[in-house]
Design a protein around this motif. Structure first.
Motif, PDB file in Angstrom:
ATOM      1  N   ALA A   6     142.113  56.450  33.274  1.00 29.32           N
ATOM      2  CA  ALA A   6     142.273  57.926  34.051  1.00 29.32           C
ATOM      3  C   ALA A   6     141.070  58.013  35.042  1.00 29.32           C
ATOM      4  CB  ALA A   6     142.070  58.981  33.135  1.00 29.32           C
ATOM      5  N   LEU A   7     139.976  57.471  34.771  1.00 29.57           N
ATOM      6  CA  LEU A   7     138.679  57.586  35.582  1.00 29.57           C
ATOM      7  C   LEU A   7     138.357  56.971  36.717  1.00 29.57           C
ATOM      8  CD1 LEU A   7     135.723  58.782  33.025  1.00 29.57           C
ATOM      9  CD2 LEU A   7     137.078  60.159  34.787  1.00 29.57           C
ATOM     10  N   TYR A   8     138.092  55.340  36.539  1.00 31.52           N
ATOM     11  CA  TYR A   8     137.756  54.464  37.436  1.00 31.52           C
ATOM     12  C   TYR A   8     137.905  52.952  36.652  1.00 31.52           C
ATOM     13  CZ  TYR A   8     133.235  54.434  35.497  1.00 31.52           C
ATOM     14  OH  TYR A   8     132.024  54.210  34.436  1.00 31.52           O
ATOM     15  N   ASP A   9     138.054  51.941  37.448  1.00 31.28           N
ATOM     16  CA  ASP A   9     137.696  50.555  36.824  1.00 31.28           C
ATOM     17  C   ASP A   9     137.025  49.665  37.941  1.00 31.28           C
ATOM     18  OD1 ASP A   9     138.014  48.450  35.167  1.00 31.28           O
ATOM     19  OD2 ASP A   9     140.231  48.497  35.185  1.00 31.28           O
ATOM     20  N   TRP A  10     136.539  48.609  37.562  1.00 26.53           N
ATOM     21  CA  TRP A  10     135.955  47.799  38.390  1.00 26.53           C
ATOM     22  C   TRP A  10     136.892  46.657  39.085  1.00 26.53           C
ATOM     23  CZ3 TRP A  10     131.752  49.014  40.973  1.00 26.53           C
ATOM     24  CH2 TRP A  10     130.660  50.009  40.420  1.00 26.53           C
ATOM     25  N   ASP A  11     137.183  46.398  40.119  1.00 31.89           N
ATOM     26  CA  ASP A  11     137.848  45.372  40.749  1.00 31.89           C
ATOM     27  C   ASP A  11     137.217  43.876  40.627  1.00 31.89           C
ATOM     28  OD1 ASP A  11     139.552  43.844  42.386  1.00 31.89           O
ATOM     29  OD2 ASP A  11     139.805  45.279  43.966  1.00 31.89           O
ATOM     30  N   PHE A  12     137.591  43.563  39.313  1.00 29.97           N
ATOM     31  CA  PHE A  12     137.120  42.111  38.890  1.00 29.97           C
ATOM     32  C   PHE A  12     137.475  41.042  39.846  1.00 29.97           C
ATOM     33  CE2 PHE A  12     136.986  44.522  34.660  1.00 29.97           C
ATOM     34  CZ  PHE A  12     135.459  44.627  34.710  1.00 29.97           C
ATOM     35  N   ARG A  28     130.200  50.502  45.544  1.00 35.77           N
ATOM     36  CA  ARG A  28     131.195  51.440  45.485  1.00 35.77           C
ATOM     37  C   ARG A  28     132.591  50.995  46.021  1.00 35.77           C
ATOM     38  NH1 ARG A  28     135.127  53.571  45.099  1.00 35.77           N
ATOM     39  NH2 ARG A  28     135.845  55.660  45.181  1.00 35.77           N
ATOM     40  N   ARG A  29     132.414  49.896  46.924  1.00 33.55           N
ATOM     41  CA  ARG A  29     133.571  49.130  47.437  1.00 33.55           C
ATOM     42  C   ARG A  29     134.404  48.388  46.476  1.00 33.55           C
ATOM     43  NH1 ARG A  29     131.125  43.966  50.407  1.00 33.55           N
ATOM     44  NH2 ARG A  29     129.063  43.736  49.310  1.00 33.55           N
ATOM     45  N   PHE A  30     133.662  48.167  45.335  1.00 31.71           N
ATOM     46  CA  PHE A  30     134.326  47.278  44.242  1.00 31.71           C
ATOM     47  C   PHE A  30     134.912  48.275  43.152  1.00 31.71           C
ATOM     48  CE2 PHE A  30     131.253  43.980  46.054  1.00 31.71           C
ATOM     49  CZ  PHE A  30     132.221  43.398  46.562  1.00 31.71           C
ATOM     50  N   LEU A  31     134.735  49.639  43.274  1.00 29.70           N
ATOM     51  CA  LEU A  31     135.083  50.664  42.428  1.00 29.70           C
ATOM     52  C   LEU A  31     136.739  51.046  42.643  1.00 29.70           C
ATOM     53  CD1 LEU A  31     133.756  52.105  39.831  1.00 29.70           C
ATOM     54  CD2 LEU A  31     133.926  54.177  41.542  1.00 29.70           C
ATOM     55  N   VAL A  32     137.489  50.903  41.785  1.00 30.01           N
ATOM     56  CA  VAL A  32     138.971  51.384  41.980  1.00 30.01           C
ATOM     57  C   VAL A  32     139.013  52.781  41.159  1.00 30.01           C
ATOM     58  CG1 VAL A  32     141.225  51.069  41.390  1.00 30.01           C
ATOM     59  CG2 VAL A  32     139.747  48.991  41.838  1.00 30.01           C
ATOM     60  N   ALA A  33     139.255  53.718  42.095  1.00 30.47           N
ATOM     61  CA  ALA A  33     139.214  55.150  41.526  1.00 30.47           C
ATOM     62  C   ALA A  33     140.703  55.344  40.975  1.00 30.47           C
ATOM     63  CB  ALA A  33     138.971  56.118  42.840  1.00 30.47           C
ATOM     64  N   ARG A  34     140.529  56.043  39.683  1.00 34.54           N
ATOM     65  CA  ARG A  34     141.770  56.082  38.915  1.00 34.54           C
ATOM     66  C   ARG A  34     142.057  57.799  39.261  1.00 34.54           C
ATOM     67  NH1 ARG A  34     143.806  51.468  38.900  1.00 34.54           N
ATOM     68  NH2 ARG A  34     142.543  50.025  37.520  1.00 34.54           N
ATOM     69  N   PRO A  35     143.113  58.534  38.758  1.00 32.80           N
ATOM     70  CA  PRO A  35     143.240  59.708  39.299  1.00 32.80           C
ATOM     71  C   PRO A  35     142.331  60.864  39.161  1.00 32.80           C
ATOM     72  CG  PRO A  35     145.171  58.716  37.987  1.00 32.80           C
ATOM     73  CD  PRO A  35     144.153  57.776  38.006  1.00 32.80           C
ATOM     74  N   LEU A  36     141.571  60.836  38.109  1.00 34.45           N
ATOM     75  CA  LEU A  36     140.510  61.785  37.830  1.00 34.45           C
ATOM     76  C   LEU A  36     139.335  61.674  38.742  1.00 34.45           C
ATOM     77  CD1 LEU A  36     140.235  62.265  34.033  1.00 34.45           C
ATOM     78  CD2 LEU A  36     141.777  63.649  35.612  1.00 34.45           C
ATOM     79  N   ILE A  48     129.202  57.654  36.251  1.00 39.49           N
ATOM     80  CA  ILE A  48     129.345  56.210  36.708  1.00 39.49           C
ATOM     81  C   ILE A  48     127.960  55.571  36.472  1.00 39.49           C
ATOM     82  CG2 ILE A  48     130.249  54.341  38.125  1.00 39.49           C
ATOM     83  CD1 ILE A  48     131.950  56.316  39.488  1.00 39.49           C
ATOM     84  N   PRO A  49     127.799  54.792  35.258  1.00 39.38           N
ATOM     85  CA  PRO A  49     126.514  54.220  34.944  1.00 39.38           C
ATOM     86  C   PRO A  49     126.002  53.423  35.915  1.00 39.38           C
ATOM     87  CG  PRO A  49     127.727  54.339  32.803  1.00 39.38           C
ATOM     88  CD  PRO A  49     128.655  54.645  34.270  1.00 39.38           C
ATOM     89  N   GLU A  50     126.463  52.758  36.759  1.00 42.85           N
ATOM     90  CA  GLU A  50     126.166  51.770  37.755  1.00 42.85           C
ATOM     91  C   GLU A  50     125.869  52.534  39.155  1.00 42.85           C
ATOM     92  OE1 GLU A  50     128.787  49.455  34.891  1.00 42.85           O
ATOM     93  OE2 GLU A  50     129.040  51.356  36.085  1.00 42.85           O
ATOM     94  N   LEU A  51     126.427  53.634  39.206  1.00 44.35           N
ATOM     95  CA  LEU A  51     126.285  54.464  40.613  1.00 44.35           C
ATOM     96  C   LEU A  51     125.804  55.804  40.503  1.00 44.35           C
ATOM     97  CD1 LEU A  51     129.818  53.357  42.192  1.00 44.35           C
ATOM     98  CD2 LEU A  51     127.522  52.585  42.554  1.00 44.35           C
ATOM     99  N   GLY A  52     125.743  56.488  39.201  1.00 46.58           N
ATOM    100  CA  GLY A  52     125.266  57.694  39.173  1.00 46.58           C
ATOM    101  C   GLY A  52     126.390  58.806  38.970  1.00 46.58           C
ATOM    102  N   THR A  53     126.213  59.925  39.097  1.00 43.55           N
ATOM    103  CA  THR A  53     127.041  61.005  38.748  1.00 43.55           C
ATOM    104  C   THR A  53     127.896  61.532  40.237  1.00 43.55           C
ATOM    105  OG1 THR A  53     125.729  61.946  37.016  1.00 43.55           O
ATOM    106  CG2 THR A  53     127.405  63.420  37.946  1.00 43.55           C
TER     107      THR A  53
END
Length: 303
Positions: free
Chosen positions: A86-92, A120-128, A170-175
């Motif tokens: 629901a939050l995010y995932d990393w684009d492995f 941030r460019r490798f972060l896949v944003a989910r709906p929330l 997001i631990p790797e990027l902040g709040t």
């Protein structure tokens, strides 16, 4: 950054004005629903809509996004849904390609590579996360949390936390904090009871099946090509179906589907033969279809 105190309800002087705006987008809300929706906007509180399937809960969120001219972001709940989905995932795959490209280029700075991988460019944003990022001070997004009753208790508790402060860590990027909280619509078909803690966070409204005249008006608004007689017959038959002990009670969505199917067949009125071959548009279980098919004359009596 503090949340903006402005409210999208400022676009509307009253619940009646909001109702009229919804009507212009072919959604006919009664006074109770229009008031609940108006207060949700004015008070910046999530709106919890509960009721049987097909009564217009999801459609309200879609129409509200169209009225406000803002993005609609939908989180469809299901058993096993977790926070990561629901939050995010990393684009492995993209991260791996980046690593290979760096290796080919002779990059050996491990710390630099690691920091680049969690950019941030490798972060896949989910709906929330998308809902928070797309809500701006000028226009909030509309976040639809659909069928929360299908999710697990753990996800429900997590959602309550997100709706309390509209921040995501997001631990790797902040709040990530919403510049302005999104408009939130939470729906439930009441397949299970949702915990009081989440309901207390929201304004609550129960959606009933529409009364006969309102159902006629809704169908006529959505399907103006259908004859007045046909629409009244469908609305009457749907009301009688809801009085039966069916496995799946038809909602207004099924009434619309039934009418559309009849119009596609060129029907001007609803007779037993036409009803028999189109029951699949309004009934979704074999047992219900077989039971109703045996008493079509009674079902259509008075139509």
């Amino acid at each position: 950054m503090p949340h903006s105190t402005a409210s999208p309800a400022s676009d509307f002087a009253s619940p009646a004005a909001l109702s009229e705006a919804l009507n212009r987008h072919a959604y006919l809300a009664d006074e109770g629903l229009a008031t609940a929706c108006f207060l949700s906007l004015r008070m910046s509180r999530p709106l919890f809509l509960e009721g049987e399937a097909g009564v217009g809960k999801t459609e309200l969120a879609k129409t509200l996004a169209a009225v406000l001219d803002v993005p609609l972001i939908r989180l469809q709940c299901y058993e096993g849904l977790d926070a990561a989905q629901a939050l995010y995932d990393w684009d492995f795959p993209r991260q791996l390609l980046h690593l290979r490209a760096a290796e080919a280029a002779g990059v050996t700075d491990v710390q630099r590579l690691e920091s680049e991988l969690y950019d941030r460019r490798f972060l896949v944003a989910r709906p929330l996360l998308r809902a928070l990022e797309t809500s701006t001070p000028e226009r909030p997004s509309v976040l639809l949390v659909d069928e929360i009753d299908r999710a697990d208790d753990e996800f429900e508790a997590f959602l309550l936390e997100v709706l309390s402060d509209f921040t995501i860590s997001i631990p790797e990027l902040g709040t990530v904090r919403a510049e302005r909280p999104p408009v939130v619509i939470v729906t439930s078909n009441r397949t299970r009871e949702v915990h009081d803690a989440l309901k207390r966070r929201c304004l609550y409204h129960w959606l009933e099946h529409p009364a006969f005249d309102r159902e006629v008006a809704i169908i006529r608004r959505r399907l103006p090509e259908a004859s007045e007689r046909l629409v009244r017959q469908v609305a009457g038959a749907a009301a009688r179906l809801r009085g039966l002990d069916l496995l799946k009670t038809p909602g207004i969505a099924e009434s619309l589907d039934w009418t559309e199917a009849l119009v596609a067949l060129g029907a001007r009125d609803l007779d037993p033969d036409t009803a028999a071959v189109t029951l699949g548009a309004v009934l979704k279980y074999r047992e219900d279809t077989e039971r109703v098919a045996k008493g079509l004359d009674v079902l259509l009596d008075g139509s």
